[in-house]
Design a protein around this motif. Sequence first.
Motif, PDB file in Angstrom:
ATOM      1  N   ASP A 148      35.579  42.996  29.013  1.00 19.67           N
ATOM      2  CA  ASP A 148      35.813  42.411  30.333  1.00 19.67           C
ATOM      3  C   ASP A 148      37.252  42.672  30.709  1.00 19.67           C
ATOM      4  O   ASP A 148      38.138  42.652  29.848  1.00 19.67           O
ATOM      5  CB  ASP A 148      35.570  40.898  30.331  1.00 19.67           C
ATOM      6  CG  ASP A 148      34.094  40.544  30.276  1.00 19.67           C
ATOM      7  OD1 ASP A 148      33.267  41.412  30.609  1.00 19.67           O
ATOM      8  OD2 ASP A 148      33.772  39.409  29.905  1.00 19.67           O
ATOM      9  N   ALA A 149      37.483  42.903  31.993  1.00 23.93           N
ATOM     10  CA  ALA A 149      38.839  43.079  32.508  1.00 23.93           C
ATOM     11  C   ALA A 149      38.868  42.616  33.956  1.00 23.93           C
ATOM     12  O   ALA A 149      37.884  42.793  34.682  1.00 23.93           O
ATOM     13  CB  ALA A 149      39.265  44.534  32.412  1.00 23.93           C
ATOM     14  N   ASN A 150      39.966  42.001  34.341  1.00 30.25           N
ATOM     15  CA  ASN A 150      40.200  41.678  35.740  1.00 30.25           C
ATOM     16  C   ASN A 150      41.079  42.778  36.293  1.00 30.25           C
ATOM     17  O   ASN A 150      42.272  42.843  36.001  1.00 30.25           O
ATOM     18  CB  ASN A 150      40.866  40.311  35.894  1.00 30.25           C
ATOM     19  CG  ASN A 150      39.933  39.197  35.493  1.00 30.25           C
ATOM     20  OD1 ASN A 150      38.732  39.269  35.724  1.00 30.25           O
ATOM     21  ND2 ASN A 150      40.469  38.164  34.886  1.00 30.25           N
ATOM     22  N   ILE A 151      40.476  43.661  37.068  1.00 31.42           N
ATOM     23  CA  ILE A 151      41.167  44.850  37.549  1.00 31.42           C
ATOM     24  C   ILE A 151      41.588  44.634  38.994  1.00 31.42           C
ATOM     25  O   ILE A 151      40.790  44.209  39.829  1.00 31.42           O
ATOM     26  CB  ILE A 151      40.279  46.090  37.397  1.00 31.42           C
ATOM     27  CG1 ILE A 151      39.974  46.290  35.908  1.00 31.42           C
ATOM     28  CG2 ILE A 151      40.942  47.317  38.005  1.00 31.42           C
ATOM     29  CD1 ILE A 151      39.076  47.440  35.587  1.00 31.42           C
ATOM     30  N   THR A 152      42.852  44.936  39.264  1.00 32.17           N
ATOM     31  CA  THR A 152      43.424  44.728  40.591  1.00 32.17           C
ATOM     32  C   THR A 152      43.769  46.066  41.222  1.00 32.17           C
ATOM     33  O   THR A 152      44.338  46.938  40.579  1.00 32.17           O
ATOM     34  CB  THR A 152      44.699  43.863  40.507  1.00 32.17           C
ATOM     35  OG1 THR A 152      44.352  42.604  39.926  1.00 32.17           O
ATOM     36  CG2 THR A 152      45.316  43.637  41.866  1.00 32.17           C
ATOM     37  N   VAL A 153      43.437  46.190  42.493  1.00 34.05           N
ATOM     38  CA  VAL A 153      43.858  47.325  43.305  1.00 34.05           C
ATOM     39  C   VAL A 153      44.737  46.756  44.412  1.00 34.05           C
ATOM     40  O   VAL A 153      44.307  45.874  45.170  1.00 34.05           O
ATOM     41  CB  VAL A 153      42.660  48.091  43.897  1.00 34.05           C
ATOM     42  CG1 VAL A 153      43.127  49.188  44.836  1.00 34.05           C
ATOM     43  CG2 VAL A 153      41.793  48.662  42.784  1.00 34.05           C
ATOM     44  N   THR A 154      45.977  47.238  44.479  1.00 36.32           N
ATOM     45  CA  THR A 154      46.930  46.764  45.479  1.00 36.32           C
ATOM     46  C   THR A 154      47.029  47.789  46.594  1.00 36.32           C
ATOM     47  O   THR A 154      47.161  48.982  46.340  1.00 36.32           O
ATOM     48  CB  THR A 154      48.317  46.549  44.843  1.00 36.32           C
ATOM     49  OG1 THR A 154      48.190  45.591  43.798  1.00 36.32           O
ATOM     50  CG2 THR A 154      49.327  46.054  45.861  1.00 36.32           C
TER      51      THR A 154
END
Length: 176
Positions: A148-154
């Motif tokens: 699991d990963a919380n992936i962020t795109v800015t």
Amino acid sequence: MTPSLTEPQITALLRAWLLTIMPSGVDIVIAQNNRVPEPKADNYIVITPLSRRQLGTNVILWDESTGGNPTTQDNTVSTSIVMQLDLHGANATDNAQVFLTLFRSDYAWDYLKGSGLFPDYCTDGAQMPFINGENQYETRWVFNAVFDANITVTMGQQFANAANVGLIEVDTVYPP
């Protein structure tokens, strides 16, 4: 726009962790590289990214500049990442047991926790024959390791904190 945790970073993290638990001399390579032969080591592991699944709805956060206007928008999504591991060689069965035991332990969690990649679970694995380039059978164990990963795109964001609103006579400005 680049995700906060990229595929090369994920495979590098998994490879680094595997190097801490596997015996000396086990090569660990990433799959699906063209014109790359099978490793020469007696025992080796091949990592193949298999799938990604979104586990929820995006969480959106705004980064506010000193002027009070948001300048970026962060879209974060909880993601399930599946990596296939193929353990090859004469010691594949023992290496598979080491992997299976330690992936489901605190050791894997503690090693990866600062990276943003979290071990979730893995399949029990299956012994699947492998025919090499010399048409010889090799022992191979196959696992699917799920993270699991919380992936962020800015992304940059235009924003207006004030608007001038006025009225116009439509029929006068835009005659019918």
